[in-house]
Scaffold this motif. Structure first.
Motif, PDB file in Angstrom:
ATOM      1  N   LYS A   1       0.840  -0.981  -0.265  1.00 18.68           N
ATOM      2  CA  LYS A   1       0.206   0.113  -0.013  1.00 18.68           C
ATOM      3  C   LYS A   1       0.819   1.485   0.343  1.00 18.68           C
ATOM      4  CE  LYS A   1      -3.264   2.520   2.512  1.00 18.68           C
ATOM      5  NZ  LYS A   1      -4.424   2.352   3.651  1.00 18.68           N
ATOM      6  N   GLU A   2       2.113   1.271   0.987  1.00 19.12           N
ATOM      7  CA  GLU A   2       2.617   2.160   1.080  1.00 19.12           C
ATOM      8  C   GLU A   2       3.775   2.567  -0.384  1.00 19.12           C
ATOM      9  OE1 GLU A   2       3.592   4.560   3.130  1.00 19.12           O
ATOM     10  OE2 GLU A   2       1.716   3.838   3.923  1.00 19.12           O
ATOM     11  N   MET A   3       3.962   1.432  -1.222  1.00 17.05           N
ATOM     12  CA  MET A   3       5.032   1.656  -2.472  1.00 17.05           C
ATOM     13  C   MET A   3       3.978   2.073  -3.613  1.00 17.05           C
ATOM     14  SD  MET A   3       7.443   0.852  -2.287  1.00 17.05           S
ATOM     15  CE  MET A   3       8.137   0.404  -3.889  1.00 17.05           C
ATOM     16  N   HIS A   4       2.202   1.463  -3.171  1.00 17.49           N
ATOM     17  CA  HIS A   4       1.653   1.913  -4.553  1.00 17.49           C
ATOM     18  C   HIS A   4       0.569   3.465  -4.304  1.00 17.49           C
ATOM     19  CE1 HIS A   4      -1.696   1.078  -7.390  1.00 17.49           C
ATOM     20  NE2 HIS A   4      -2.998   1.530  -5.812  1.00 17.49           N
ATOM     21  N   SER A   5       1.240   3.709  -2.686  1.00 22.00           N
ATOM     22  CA  SER A   5       0.847   5.591  -3.283  1.00 22.00           C
ATOM     23  C   SER A   5       2.346   6.096  -2.944  1.00 22.00           C
ATOM     24  CB  SER A   5       0.688   5.436  -1.254  1.00 22.00           C
ATOM     25  OG  SER A   5      -0.547   4.901  -1.082  1.00 22.00           O
ATOM     26  N   PHE A   6       2.843   5.594  -2.745  1.00 27.40           N
ATOM     27  CA  PHE A   6       4.401   6.859  -3.005  1.00 27.40           C
ATOM     28  C   PHE A   6       4.465   6.822  -4.568  1.00 27.40           C
ATOM     29  CE2 PHE A   6       9.010   6.320  -4.167  1.00 27.40           C
ATOM     30  CZ  PHE A   6       9.526   7.157  -3.702  1.00 27.40           C
ATOM     31  N   TRP A   7       4.374   5.477  -5.094  1.00 27.53           N
ATOM     32  CA  TRP A   7       4.913   4.966  -6.719  1.00 27.53           C
ATOM     33  C   TRP A   7       3.352   5.748  -7.604  1.00 27.53           C
ATOM     34  CZ3 TRP A   7       8.964   3.201  -8.462  1.00 27.53           C
ATOM     35  CH2 TRP A   7       9.672   2.550  -9.544  1.00 27.53           C
ATOM     36  N   ALA A   8       2.642   6.224  -7.092  1.00 30.57           N
ATOM     37  CA  ALA A   8       1.812   7.391  -7.361  1.00 30.57           C
ATOM     38  C   ALA A   8       2.494   8.888  -8.060  1.00 30.57           C
ATOM     39  CB  ALA A   8       0.670   6.922  -6.586  1.00 30.57           C
ATOM     40  N   TYR A   9       2.576   8.950  -6.618  1.00 30.43           N
ATOM     41  CA  TYR A   9       3.443  10.131  -7.754  1.00 30.43           C
ATOM     42  C   TYR A   9       4.300  10.308  -8.783  1.00 30.43           C
ATOM     43  CZ  TYR A   9       1.575  11.906  -3.223  1.00 30.43           C
ATOM     44  OH  TYR A   9       0.844  12.658  -1.398  1.00 30.43           O
ATOM     45  N   ALA A  10       5.154   9.228  -8.737  1.00 29.82           N
ATOM     46  CA  ALA A  10       6.396   9.400 -10.071  1.00 29.82           C
ATOM     47  C   ALA A  10       5.612   9.406 -11.119  1.00 29.82           C
ATOM     48  CB  ALA A  10       7.164   7.943  -9.868  1.00 29.82           C
ATOM     49  N   VAL A  11       4.496   8.116 -11.058  1.00 23.28           N
ATOM     50  CA  VAL A  11       3.581   7.913 -12.449  1.00 23.28           C
ATOM     51  C   VAL A  11       3.266   9.225 -13.159  1.00 23.28           C
ATOM     52  CG1 VAL A  11       1.619   6.945 -13.268  1.00 23.28           C
ATOM     53  CG2 VAL A  11       2.920   5.688 -11.290  1.00 23.28           C
TER      54      VAL A  11
END
Length: 146
Positions: free
Chosen positions: A6-16
Protein backbone atom coordinates in the motif's frame (compact mmCIF):
# COMPACT_ATOMS: atom_id res chain seq x y z
CA UNK A 1 2.74 -7.40 3.24
CA UNK A 2 -0.41 -5.42 2.46
CA UNK A 3 0.82 -2.34 4.35
CA UNK A 4 4.15 -2.34 2.50
CA UNK A 5 2.51 -2.71 -0.91
CA UNK A 6 0.00 0.00 0.00
CA UNK A 7 2.85 2.39 0.84
CA UNK A 8 4.65 1.55 -2.41
CA UNK A 9 1.43 1.97 -4.40
CA UNK A 10 0.82 5.39 -2.83
CA UNK A 11 4.44 6.54 -3.20
CA UNK A 12 4.80 5.28 -6.78
CA UNK A 13 1.61 7.12 -7.79
CA UNK A 14 3.42 10.45 -7.46
CA UNK A 15 6.07 9.31 -9.94
CA UNK A 16 3.47 7.94 -12.36
CA UNK A 17 1.39 11.11 -12.30
CA UNK A 18 4.47 13.30 -12.68
CA UNK A 19 5.86 11.29 -15.58
CA UNK A 20 2.50 11.23 -17.35
CA UNK A 21 2.21 15.00 -17.05
CA UNK A 22 5.75 15.41 -18.38
CA UNK A 23 5.08 13.04 -21.31
CA UNK A 24 1.82 14.80 -22.17
CA UNK A 25 3.36 18.28 -21.97
CA UNK A 26 6.36 17.13 -24.00
CA UNK A 27 4.04 15.80 -26.70
CA UNK A 28 1.89 18.93 -26.74
CA UNK A 29 5.01 21.10 -27.07
CA UNK A 30 6.24 18.83 -29.87
CA UNK A 31 2.90 19.19 -31.64
CA UNK A 32 2.69 22.95 -31.27
CA UNK A 33 6.28 23.59 -32.29
CA UNK A 34 6.19 20.91 -35.01
CA UNK A 35 9.38 19.38 -33.64
CA UNK A 36 10.87 16.14 -34.92
CA UNK A 37 10.15 13.15 -32.66
CA UNK A 38 13.52 12.35 -31.09
CA UNK A 39 14.94 9.54 -28.99
CA UNK A 40 14.50 11.79 -25.94
CA UNK A 41 10.76 12.15 -26.66
CA UNK A 42 10.54 8.37 -26.98
CA UNK A 43 12.31 7.85 -23.65
CA UNK A 44 10.01 10.25 -21.82
CA UNK A 45 6.93 8.42 -23.10
CA UNK A 46 8.53 5.04 -22.38
CA UNK A 47 9.35 5.93 -18.77
CA UNK A 48 5.76 7.05 -18.22
CA UNK A 49 4.57 3.74 -19.70
CA UNK A 50 6.94 1.62 -17.59
CA UNK A 51 6.15 3.44 -14.37
CA UNK A 52 2.40 3.14 -14.99
CA UNK A 53 2.76 -0.61 -15.58
CA UNK A 54 4.72 -1.03 -12.36
CA UNK A 55 1.97 0.91 -10.57
CA UNK A 56 -0.57 -1.51 -12.05
CA UNK A 57 1.41 -4.45 -10.65
CA UNK A 58 1.49 -2.85 -7.20
CA UNK A 59 -2.25 -2.26 -7.48
CA UNK A 60 -3.04 -5.83 -8.49
CA UNK A 61 -0.93 -7.25 -5.67
CA UNK A 62 -2.68 -4.89 -3.30
CA UNK A 63 -6.11 -5.88 -4.60
CA UNK A 64 -5.53 -9.58 -4.04
CA UNK A 65 -4.01 -9.12 -0.57
CA UNK A 66 -6.56 -6.50 0.49
CA UNK A 67 -8.77 -6.79 3.55
CA UNK A 68 -11.47 -5.22 1.37
CA UNK A 69 -11.46 -8.28 -0.88
CA UNK A 70 -11.68 -10.59 2.13
CA UNK A 71 -14.65 -8.62 3.43
CA UNK A 72 -16.33 -8.80 0.02
CA UNK A 73 -15.82 -12.57 -0.05
CA UNK A 74 -17.38 -12.92 3.38
CA UNK A 75 -20.45 -10.77 2.77
CA UNK A 76 -20.88 -11.60 -0.93
CA UNK A 77 -20.55 -9.37 -3.97
CA UNK A 78 -24.19 -8.25 -3.85
CA UNK A 79 -23.70 -6.75 -0.40
CA UNK A 80 -20.25 -5.45 -1.33
CA UNK A 81 -21.71 -3.55 -4.28
CA UNK A 82 -24.08 -1.76 -1.90
CA UNK A 83 -21.14 -0.56 0.22
CA UNK A 84 -19.58 2.45 -1.55
CA UNK A 85 -16.14 1.96 0.04
CA UNK A 86 -15.92 -1.71 -0.86
CA UNK A 87 -17.25 -1.03 -4.36
CA UNK A 88 -14.63 1.69 -4.87
CA UNK A 89 -11.66 -0.40 -3.76
CA UNK A 90 -12.53 -3.77 -5.29
CA UNK A 91 -14.42 -2.79 -8.45
CA UNK A 92 -14.34 0.86 -9.55
CA UNK A 93 -10.73 1.82 -8.74
CA UNK A 94 -9.15 -1.31 -10.29
CA UNK A 95 -11.45 -1.40 -13.34
CA UNK A 96 -11.08 2.26 -14.33
CA UNK A 97 -7.34 2.27 -13.64
CA UNK A 98 -6.83 -0.85 -15.77
CA UNK A 99 -8.66 0.94 -18.59
CA UNK A 100 -6.37 3.95 -18.05
CA UNK A 101 -3.25 1.78 -18.30
CA UNK A 102 -4.63 0.11 -21.43
CA UNK A 103 -5.14 3.54 -23.02
CA UNK A 104 -1.62 4.61 -22.09
CA UNK A 105 -0.29 1.36 -23.59
CA UNK A 106 -2.33 1.98 -26.74
CA UNK A 107 -0.80 5.46 -26.98
CA UNK A 108 2.66 3.92 -26.84
CA UNK A 109 1.81 1.23 -29.40
CA UNK A 110 0.07 3.59 -31.81
CA UNK A 111 2.92 6.12 -31.70
CA UNK A 112 5.30 3.38 -32.87
CA UNK A 113 3.12 2.66 -35.90
CA UNK A 114 2.67 6.32 -36.83
CA UNK A 115 4.67 7.47 -39.83
CA UNK A 116 5.15 11.18 -39.16
CA UNK A 117 6.32 13.03 -36.07
CA UNK A 118 3.08 14.98 -35.63
CA UNK A 119 1.08 11.75 -35.48
CA UNK A 120 3.51 10.27 -32.94
CA UNK A 121 3.18 13.27 -30.62
CA UNK A 122 -0.59 13.33 -31.09
CA UNK A 123 -1.08 9.63 -30.22
CA UNK A 124 0.92 10.01 -27.04
CA UNK A 125 -0.64 13.33 -26.03
CA UNK A 126 -4.24 12.23 -26.52
CA UNK A 127 -4.15 8.68 -25.17
CA UNK A 128 -1.81 9.44 -22.26
CA UNK A 129 -4.01 12.44 -21.34
CA UNK A 130 -7.20 10.36 -21.34
CA UNK A 131 -5.40 7.76 -19.22
CA UNK A 132 -4.22 10.46 -16.82
CA UNK A 133 -7.72 11.88 -16.44
CA UNK A 134 -9.07 8.41 -15.67
CA UNK A 135 -6.31 7.80 -13.12
CA UNK A 136 -7.00 11.13 -11.44
CA UNK A 137 -10.73 10.40 -11.34
CA UNK A 138 -10.21 7.19 -9.38
CA UNK A 139 -7.69 8.30 -6.80
CA UNK A 140 -9.30 8.01 -3.37
CA UNK A 141 -8.24 11.56 -2.50
CA UNK A 142 -9.52 11.57 1.09
CA UNK A 143 -7.49 8.46 1.88
CA UNK A 144 -4.43 9.36 -0.18
CA UNK A 145 -4.00 12.91 1.11
CA UNK A 146 -5.49 12.35 4.54
Amino acid sequence: MYATIKEMHSFWAYAVLGLLVIAILNSVVGLVRKKPFTANDRKIALFALIFSHIQLLFGLIMLFTSPYLETAKQIGMGAAMKDSTLRLYIVEHPFVNIIAIVLITMGWSKHKKAEDDTAKFKKIAVLYAIGLVLLLSMIPWSTWLG
